[in-house]
Write an enzyme that holds these catalytic residues in place. Structure first.
Site, short mmCIF file in Angstrom:
data_model
loop_
_atom_site.label_atom_id
_atom_site.label_comp_id
_atom_site.label_asym_id
_atom_site.label_seq_id
_atom_site.Cartn_x
_atom_site.Cartn_y
_atom_site.Cartn_z
N GLU A 179 25.11 17.07 -34.51
CA GLU A 179 26.88 17.90 -34.54
C GLU A 179 27.77 16.94 -34.25
OE1 GLU A 179 29.69 21.64 -34.39
OE2 GLU A 179 27.93 20.97 -32.52
N ASP A 190 23.38 20.74 -31.31
CA ASP A 190 24.98 21.32 -31.00
C ASP A 190 25.40 20.55 -30.22
OD1 ASP A 190 25.88 23.94 -31.64
OD2 ASP A 190 26.09 24.00 -29.56
#
Ligand code: NOJ
Ligand code: CA
Length: 567
Positions: free
Chosen positions: A291, A231
Site C-alpha cells: 500500500e 498495509d
C-alpha cells in the site's frame, strides 16, 4: 525486457504445489519462466461485503468460496482479501487482535483452508492483508504492554512521557482526526497511534516485534498463502527523537492546522525492514504488494529496492488521484513505465471513491468505465482490480450522519463522509439486497443495483462486465499485452491516449478517447516499423476504423479501441 527466473522452479515443494502453473508457463514461454504475478490479474475482495453465506448481513469466507467460479470466469488469477482476522472492527478489520486465526464472523481456519484449496483448484492464488504498523488495542501484546511500565511487551509499542501536565510528547497527529498520542492514566504515559486510538503503533525498532511479525507471515505461508498486501508501510517507523513535525499553511479536513509528516512517515528504516521481510517471503516464493502512497514516481521506485529486493508490486496509488485527463494520465504512465520495477496499476480500493462515481460525468459513466478497463488492463504491468468495478458499482454514500459506520465519517461529517460508500455489498442480482445476503446487509445497496449486477450484466453483451471479461481475455491471449513494450503515440493529442504494446509475438494498438467529444486521431506507424499498417479490431466501444488501414480511428465520447497491427 528483463527476464525473470523465478525461485519457485528451484523450490521442489512449491513446484509440486503449483505444478500446473509451472507447466503452462514453461510451454508458453519456451525456456523463459516469468514470475506468475507479472501476468496475473489481482482482485481485491472486501470480505464483509462480498457474499454472505449465513444471512447475518456480513460477508464471510464461505461466501467468497461460493463465488470462485465467478472470479475464474472473469479471469482473476489471485484474490487479495482485506483483513479477516479477529478484530473489534473499529477500523473494520484493520485493527487486528490476533494475527493467527480467522474472526468467527468470517468463519473458521477450516473455512480458510477450504477457500485456499478451492481457489487452487481453479488456479487462483490467495493473498492476505498484513497490518504491519499497528495492532488492535485488544491484541494480547498491547493488553500486556499497557498493564505496567515493566511489562514484557511494554516496549513493543511506543510509550513516552508527556512534555508536561496534559501535554503529549510532541505535535504529531493521527491521520484519522485525533491527536497522535493517547494518555494512559494507569501507567501515566502516552502511546502513539497514527490511525485510530484503538490502533496503537508497534515499535518496529524492537527486534522481538520484527521476529513476531515475520513469524506471522510464515504461519500463513505454511497454510498456502501466496503473498501479502502490506498495509500502511510508510508509517512503520518514527523519529527516535520525536521531533515536532513542521507546520504547513491551512487546515485539514478535520479542521486541524496542517503539518508536514516529516518525522512520522516514510523514514529510511522502512526500506531496511521491507528488505528483511522480503527475505522471508523469498523462502516461500511469495509476492509482496505494497500500500504505497507516493507523491511521485521517484518515491514509488524506492519501494522496489535498489536490487529489486523490497516489494515486487508496490501499488501505483498516485494513479487514483489523477483527474481524467489524457495529458495527465499519459505523462504519469510514461514515467511509471520507465521506472525500475514492474508497474502495478490500481484505479480503486476500499479507501477511495469508486471510479464509476469519481470519473463519471452523469452521461457517459458506462463508457468511461469501459474506457478505463481498456486502459489499465492493457498497460505493461499488473492490474489490481477492486470488487464491483467490473459491473460499474457506484459510490453509495451515507445520506445521514447517523447512518455512517466508518468512524472518520462520523468525526469529519459532512466534509468527510468516511469510506462506507465504496464498501457496499457486491451486487450479484436484482433480488433484494442485490443477492448479497438474505439478512439486512451491514451497508445498504443502491437503487442502481437493480440493473448493475452480475446476473443482468452477464446476459448483456454490451455491459461493463462483458467488456471487462473481453479485455481480460485479450490480456491472456495476446502475448504483446503481457510482455510487449509500451510505446506512446500521438503524444501531443490533448484528448486521446494511444499506444502500442509490441513484442516479438505481435503488436497491439490501444486508442482511448478521454473526452466527451468525438475524436478522429490519425496514425503514422512508419517509425514503429509499419510501412502500410493495417489493423484488425479485437475489441471496441463507441469506436470504428473506417477501412481497416489505420489512417484514423473514429471515437465517440470516451470510446475505446483495441486492435492488432500488421503490415
Ligand atoms: C490502509 C487501509 O487500506 C485502511 O482501510 C485502513 O484504515 C488503514 N490502512 C489503517 O490500517
Ligand atoms: Ca508506526
Amino acid at each position: 525486457m528483463k527476464t525473470h527466473i523465478h525461485s519457485w522452479v528451484l523450490v521442489p515443494l512449491l513446484a509440486v504445489c503449483w505444478a500446473p502453473f509451472a507447466e503452462a508457463q514453461m510451454k508458453a514461454k519456451d525456456i523463459r519462466v516469468e514470475a506468475w504475478w507479472k501476468h496475473a490479474v489481482f482482485y481485491e475482495v472486501y470480505p464483509r461485503s462480498f457474499s454472505d453465506s449465513n444471512g447475518d448481513g456480513i460477508g464471510d469466507l464461505n461466501g467468497i468460496t461460493s463465488k470462485l467460479d465467478y472470479l475464474k470466469d472473469l479471469g482473476v488469477d489471485a484474490i487479495w482479501m482485506t483483513p479477516c482476522f479477529p478484530s473489534p472492527q473499529v477500523d473494520f478489520g484493520y485493527d487486528v487482535s490476533d494475527y493467527l486465526t480467522i474472526d468467527p464472523m468470517y468463519g473458521t481456519l477450516e473455512d480458510f483452508d477450504r477457500l485456499v484449496s478451492e481457489a487452487r483448484k481453479r488456479d487462483i492464488r490467495v493473498i492476505l492483508d498484513f497490518v504491519v504498523n499497528h495492532t488492535s488495542d485488544q491484541h494480547a501484546w498491547f493488553l500486556d504492554s499497557k498493564s505496567s511500565r515493566s511489562a514484557a511487551h511494554r516496549d513493543w509499542y511506543i510509550w513516552r512521557d508527556g512534555r508536561g501536565p496534559d501535554q503529549p510528547p510532541n505535535n504529531w497527529l493521527s491521520t484519522f482526526g485525533s491527536p497522535g498520542w493517547k494518555y494512559d492514566p494507569a501507567t501515566k504515559q502516552y502511546y502513539y497511534h497514527y490511525f485510530y486510538p484503538e490502533q496503537p503503533d508497534l515499535n518496529w525498532r524492537n527486534p522481538d516485534v520484527e521476529k513476531a511479525m515475520f513469524d506471522v507471515t510464515r504461519f500463513w505461508y505454511h497454510r498456502g498463502v501466496a503473498g501479502f498486501r502490506l498495509d500502511a508501510v510508510d508509517t512503520l517507523f518514527e523519529d527516535p527523537k520525536l521531533r515536532d513535525n513542521p507546520p504547513l499553511p491551512g487546515k485539514d479536513k478535520f479542521g486541524r492546522p496542517k503539518q508536514e509528516e516529516k518525522y512520522n512517515k516514510k523514514l529510511p528504516e522502512v526500506h531496511q525492514a521491507l528488505q528483511r521481510l522480503r527475505k522471508v517471503a523469498d523462502e516461500y516464493d511469495a509476492v509482496l504488494i505494497g500500500e504505497t502512497w507516493t507523491k511521485d514516481v521517484k518515491q514509488l521506485e524506492e519501494y522496489y529496492g535498489n536490487n529489486g529486493n523490497e516489494l515486487q508490486l508496490p501499488m501505483d496509488l498516485r494513479l487514483t488521484e489523477l483527474p481524467l485527463s489524457a495529458k495527465v494520465f499519459r505523462e504519469h504512465i510514461k514515467a511509471v513505465d520507465a521506472a525500475r520495477g514492474w508497474p502495478t496499476y490500481v484505479i480503486s480500493n476500499h479507501d477511495i471513491r469508486r471510479p464509476y462515481t469519481r470519473y463519471g460525468d452523469g452521461v457517459h459513466n458506462d463508457d468511461i468505465a469501459k474506457m478505463m478497463a481498456a486502459f489499465y488492463l492493457t498497460l505493461r504491468g499488473t492490474p489490481v482490480m477492486y470488487y464491483g468495478e467490473e459491473i460499474g458499482m457506484e459510490n453509495n454514500d451515507p445520506k445521514r450522519k447517523e447512518d455512517v459506520k466508518d468512524p472518520i465519517g462520523v468525526l469529519g461529517w459532512p466534509e468527510e463522509k468516511g469510506r462506507d460508500g465504496e464498501r457496499t455489498p457486491m451486487q450479484w442480482n436484482s433480488e433484494p439486497n442485490a443477492g448479497f445476503s438474505t439478512g439486512k446487509p451491514w451497508l445498504p445497496v443502491p437503487e442502481s443495483a437493480k440493473t448493475y449486477n452480475v446476473e443482468a450484466e452477464s446476459n448483456d453483451p454490451r455491459s461493463i462486465l462483458s467488456f471487462y471479461k473481453q479485455v481480460i481475455h485479450l490480456r491472456k491471449t495476446e502475448p504483446a499485452l503481457l510482455d510487449g513494450a509500451y510505446t506512446p503515440l500521438n503524444e501531443s493529442d490533448a484528448n486521446v491516449i494511444a499506444y502500442l504494446r509490441k513484442s516479438k509475438d505481435g503488436t497491439i494498438l490501444v486508442v482511448l478517447n478521454f473526452s466527451a467529444s468525438q475524436q478522429n486521431p490519425s496514425f503514422d506507424l512508419i517509425k514503429q516499423g509499419f510501412a502500410s499498417a493495417k489493423v484488425k479490431g479485437l475489441l471496441r466501444n463507441a469506436a470504428t476504423v473506417p477501412d481497416g488501414t489505420l489512417r484514423s480511428v473514429k471515437l465517440d465520447a470516451y470510446g475505446a479501441y483495441i486492435g492488432r497491427v500488421s503490415d
